[in-house]
Enzyme design. Structure first.
Site, PDB file in Angstrom:
ATOM      1  N   ASP A 287       4.563  -3.519  -3.745  1.00  0.00           N
ATOM      2  CA  ASP A 287       3.702  -2.601  -4.412  1.00  0.00           C
ATOM      3  C   ASP A 287       3.873  -2.095  -5.770  1.00  0.00           C
ATOM      4  O   ASP A 287       5.126  -1.206  -5.700  1.00  0.00           O
ATOM      5  CB  ASP A 287       3.555  -1.594  -3.159  1.00  0.00           C
ATOM      6  CG  ASP A 287       3.392  -2.207  -1.710  1.00  0.00           C
ATOM      7  OD1 ASP A 287       2.883  -3.240  -1.594  1.00  0.00           O
ATOM      8  OD2 ASP A 287       2.892  -1.340  -0.172  1.00  0.00           O
TER       9      ASP A 287
ATOM     10  N   ASP B  18      -1.795  -8.742   4.889  1.00  0.00           N
ATOM     11  CA  ASP B  18      -0.343  -8.697   4.234  1.00  0.00           C
ATOM     12  C   ASP B  18       0.179  -8.880   5.567  1.00  0.00           C
ATOM     13  O   ASP B  18       0.611  -9.891   5.899  1.00  0.00           O
ATOM     14  CB  ASP B  18      -0.507  -6.978   4.941  1.00  0.00           C
ATOM     15  CG  ASP B  18       0.503  -5.981   4.297  1.00  0.00           C
ATOM     16  OD1 ASP B  18       1.205  -6.566   3.412  1.00  0.00           O
ATOM     17  OD2 ASP B  18      -0.147  -4.573   3.978  1.00  0.00           O
TER      18      ASP B  18
ATOM     19  N   GLY C 205       5.129 -11.392  -2.388  1.00  0.00           N
ATOM     20  CA  GLY C 205       6.179 -12.775  -3.387  1.00  0.00           C
ATOM     21  C   GLY C 205       7.606 -12.530  -2.894  1.00  0.00           C
ATOM     22  O   GLY C 205       8.153 -13.149  -3.243  1.00  0.00           O
TER      23      GLY C 205
HETATM   24  C1  GLA Z   1       1.681  -2.978   2.098  1.00  0.00           C
HETATM   25  C2  GLA Z   1       0.820  -3.716   1.140  1.00  0.00           C
HETATM   26  C3  GLA Z   1      -0.032  -2.641   0.550  1.00  0.00           C
HETATM   27  C4  GLA Z   1      -0.716  -1.766   1.718  1.00  0.00           C
HETATM   28  C5  GLA Z   1       0.255  -0.881   2.848  1.00  0.00           C
HETATM   29  C6  GLA Z   1      -0.885  -0.506   3.515  1.00  0.00           C
HETATM   30  O1  GLA Z   1       2.958  -2.078   2.079  1.00  0.00           O
HETATM   31  O2  GLA Z   1       1.460  -4.447   0.484  1.00  0.00           O
HETATM   32  O3  GLA Z   1      -0.432  -2.921  -0.403  1.00  0.00           O
HETATM   33  O4  GLA Z   1      -1.742  -2.808   1.886  1.00  0.00           O
HETATM   34  O5  GLA Z   1       0.800  -2.253   3.177  1.00  0.00           O
HETATM   35  O6  GLA Z   1      -0.387   0.348   4.763  1.00  0.00           O
END
Ligand code: GLA
Length: 371
Positions: A188, A133, A168
């Site tokens: 997300d 992440d 992205g």
């Molecule tokens: C970010 C990621 C998500 C998820 C959350 C978890 O927002 O983009 O896909 O993994 O963290 O905290």
């Protein structure tokens, strides 16, 4: 030094196809075991959904006195290795999550500057997939933060699918093909028609950069979570498959409705996603008000073609795919198993609002241009 792109990382075939599995956030150990069981008992594992991916919050709030990551004793009291043994004994694979920053998004320790230690730990636990992440990234260029984990994973000698979750922000499609096996192209997803369609369009932009070993990732599937209609979920699954997106189920696989299962287990759609040619299909033709009558298409192996007629309008319409738009000469005759007559010059079907129909066509003359 030559960069190893890790084309030898795992997949359900031998070249790295889009990953399939399920994805769960903040899930504790006993529940996760039951989800792994459900993947097998429902038959989803046999269809290719083999990764069981743990998301954020599996780790303790701090590293231990040796600076190592530890599992959260409340949610994973037996540790990740025991979970990995369980999952592997069922013929499944285990995915884990960390962050190319100081902390994960839920403020657990991140792996930035700990790449080698953490990769070794993940490999020693038998991890097969890492989602990495982008939170708390200290403003450091992602092109500097993501490659060290690639190198650390490669150095372990274990085949670990490397899934970049950079949202992205810095156009990862342009550079991540040399770094990982998939890269998130967007923020997300959430369980709404607006989010799903927006993300499909954003991911479409990067189609030419996807291919075996490195895939655009428009985020997990919301199918079965309740916020969209049956037709919208069908379109979501079909378009994700056509875009060669990783098919990561995001709903509770222990309690799927018959409709959810029907969508997620559609073998023909899964075969489109896992097609060995590995070309991401694209939006090729729009018409109607605000371009809501859409054709998405792409080439498949054995000179076949996948064509999606996607009705994004608010009422039932006839969607037409002209052959030029899908890369065929207008005189080409095309057959489809469910269509009695061969089709020439275009193909049309009536499609419910927000639904999509997916067709696999076999042209009788060759495809003349690339779409
Ligand atoms: C970010 C990621 C998500 C998820 C959350 C978890 O927002 O983009 O896909 O993994 O963290 O905290």
């Amino acid at each position: 030094m030559e960069i190893r792109v890790s084309l030898d990382r795992p997949s359900i075939a031998f070249t790295i196809l889009p990953s399939m599995g399920f994805f769960s956030s903040t899930m504790a150990w006993p529940e996760l075991l039951r989800w792994a069981d459900a993947l097998v008992t429902t038959g989803l594992a046999d269809l290719g959904y083999v990764y069981v991916n743990i998301d954020d919050c599996w780790s303790h709030l701090t590293r231990n006195s040796e600076g190592q990551l530890e599992t959260d004793p409340k949610t994973f009291p037996s540790g990740i290795k025991a979970l990995s043994d369980y999952v592997h004994a069922k013929g499944l694979k285990l995915g884990i999550y960390s962050d190319a920053g100081a902390f994960t998004c839920q403020v657990r320790p991140g792996s930035l500057f700990h790449e080698n230690d953490d990769a070794e730990l993940f490999a020693s636990w038998g991890v097969d997939y890492l989602k990495y992440d982008n939170c708390f990234n200290l403003g450091i260029d992602p092109k500097k933060r993501y490659p060290p984990m690639r190198d650390a994973l490669n150095a372990t000698g274990r085949r670990i699918f490397y899934s970049l979750c950079e949202w992205g922000v810095d156009d990862p499609a342009l550079w991540a093909g040399k770094v990982g096996n998939s890269w998130r192209t967007t923020d997300d997803i959430n369980d709404t028609w607006a989010s799903m369609t927006t993300i499909a369009d954003l991911n479409d932009k990067w189609a030419v950069y996807a291919g075996p070993g490195g895939w655009n990732d428009p985020d997990m599937l919301e199918v079965g979570n309740g916020g969209m209609t049956y037709q919208e979920y069908r379109a979501h699954f079909g378009i994700w498959a056509l875009m060669k997106a990783p098919l990561l189920i995001g709903c509770d696989v222990r309690n799927m409705t018959a409709e959810t299962f029907e969508i997620l287990s559609n073998k023909e759609v899964i075969l489109v996603n896992q097609d060995p040619l590995g070309v991401q299909g694209r939006k090729v033709y729009v018409s109607g008000p605000e371009g809501c009558s859409q054709v998405w298409a792409g080439p498949l192996s054995r000179h076949r073609l996948v064509v999606a007629l996607w009705n994004r309008c608010s009422e039932t319409i006839t969607v037409t795919a002209p052959w030029e738009a899908v890369g065929l000469d207008s005189s080409t005759s095309v057959s489809h198993k469910d269509v009695a007559e061969d089709v020439v010059s275009s193909f049309s079907a009536q499609v419910d609002s927000h639904d999509s129909h997916l067709y696999i066509f076999t042209p009788h003359t060759s495809v003349v241009s690339k779409i």
